[in-house]
Design a protein around this motif. Structure first.
Motif: not given
Length: 428
Positions: A190-193, A251-259
């Protein structure tokens, strides 16, 4: 963490001499664990797919994977193979000129990923693959990074055609406003910044900027390219620094702290400071590291528990850019697949710190992750994409590799880790 391969286990040491590293290298080379068969075009398939697994699609060529392979070959002294692969990638992107120019003229059409320059294709004969999540700015950034670096270092002769190609990349990144753009990134979902994509483009632009400074008399086919590249780099770095050490702060659900994709910003791209690299690695150690490898991110359902049982062969490796929930419905917390491409890179990062500082604590960490990478090799000397679990009839869990085994990206990273361990061993 016990080695999957008993012969390798016998050669693993807590401290390595040059002779010990040489023995491991010879063993892996003799058994074919570090073999990189190229296509006639000079490009590489993502994996050496068996006749029973054509459904995986890994016989295709990915830009990102080929850059990683080419970089490893270059570092290990096989520059001719690296040059051939990178020039073939350049040929592919020349064939994508109409897509670049169309989006430069009208950025709105980039909303459809099929309109973007294609980042997965047939490597021989070179040709397009339909219906894929081609919105992957990181892949474009990786190409710009290695191509301009190889030109700047003299591996690839400079030409006017190359100048136009690189200028086209800069104008494209401006058109899509890459620092704000949402893309599918390293994991093609899924696309995110994402910081990992923004940072990769920044690394490419930084190399292009260095080339521009070293070749001031060359016409790049776009007016004021120096100013454009510097402006893009400032915008990218400002946005990157506002997101790190997270991967995504939307904002969730795109937010991701660890990758774990952030790891590549530390190496090979070296676009973050030592302090930020330490933070990224610590985040991975504390939150994503497992007994058999490293998770891509928390909640990753790709090759989660019983993946082979729950999904058909054709569905396992299709892109889930707009349909990730279909795959996620099988996910059980804590059953993410553990990947084999990360431990070697952490070993390299620690090794380079040791070689710069001479501080033995970095050598200890380098060796730890080098040994983790060795333990991931299968009993038949294959470097897997990942390890995951399937449930047996008696309810026990069986550790298995995915069908993309051996994965050339894993092999490439292991060769880099070997090279850095060799350098460190010579300092002792």
């Amino acid at each position: 963490m016990f080695a999957q391969n008993p012969e390798i286990q016998r050669n693993i040491q807590p401290h390595y001499s040059s002779q010990g590293i040489e023995r491991i290298r010879d063993l892996l080379m003799e058994r074919g664990a570090l073999s990189f068969p190229a296509l006639p075009s000079g490009l590489f398939s993502a994996a050496l797919v068996s006749r029973s697994a054509p459904h995986t699609g890994y016989q295709a060529t990915w830009v990102r994977d080929n850059v990683q392979v080419a970089h490893s070959l270059m570092v290990n002294g096989e520059s001719a193979k690296a040059v051939k692969a990178v020039l073939a990638l350049a040929e592919h992107f020349e064939r994508q000129t109409k897509r670049f120019e169309a989006i430069i003229a009208d950025p709105s059409i980039a909303a459809n990923p099929m309109n973007r320059p294609h980042v997965k294709f047939n490597g021989f004969p070179i040709g397009e693959i339909p219906n894929w999540s081609h919105a992957q700015n990181d892949a474009l950034g990786y190409f710009l990074w290695i191509f301009t670096r190889m030109v700047r270092l003299g591996y690839i002769p400079f030409s006017q055609g190359h100048a136009s190609l690189m200028a086209r990349f800069a104008s494209y990144f401006q058109a899509i406003r890459f620092w704000l753009d949402e893309d599918s990134g390293h994991w093609e979902e899924e696309r995110r910044n994402s910081a990992s994509s923004i940072g990769t483009v920044c690394a490419g632009l930084r190399e292009l900027n260095a080339l521009l400074e070293s070749a001031p008399g060359v016409t790049f086919g776009r007016p004021a390219l120096n100013e454009l590249v510097e402006s893009l780099l400032r915008s990218g770095l400002d946005r990157l620094n506002s997101i790190l050490p997270s991967e995504c702060v939307q904002v969730p659900p795109r937010r991701r702290r660890y990758d774990a994709a952030l790891l590549f910003l530390a190496y090979p791209l070296e676009i973050v400071s030592d302090e930020m690299a330490d933070q990224i690695i610590e985040d991975i150690q504390q939150n994503l590291q497992g007994d058999y490898g490293i998770r891509r991110y928390l909640g990753d359902s790709f090759w989660c528990l019983n993946y082979r049982r729950n999904l058909s062969a054709e569905d396992r490796t299709r892109h889930f850019q707009t349909d990730l929930r279909t795959r996620d419905r099988f996910f059980e917390p804590g059953t993410e697949a553990q990947w084999c491409i990360f431990d070697p890179i952490i070993s390299v990062a620690f090794g380079r710190r040791y070689q710069r500082s001479g501080d033995a604590k970095w050598l200890v960490r380098q060796t730890e992750y080098f040994n983790r990478a060795l333990r991931q090799i299968t009993p038949d000397f294959l470097c897997p994409e990942l390890w995951h679990w399937e449930t047996a009839d008696d309810g026990s869990r069986i550790l298995e590799t995915s069908e993309a085994t051996p994965l050339l990206w894993t092999q490439s990273n292991l060769r880099l880790a070997l090279k850095e361990m060799e350098k460190s061993a010579k300092r002792i």
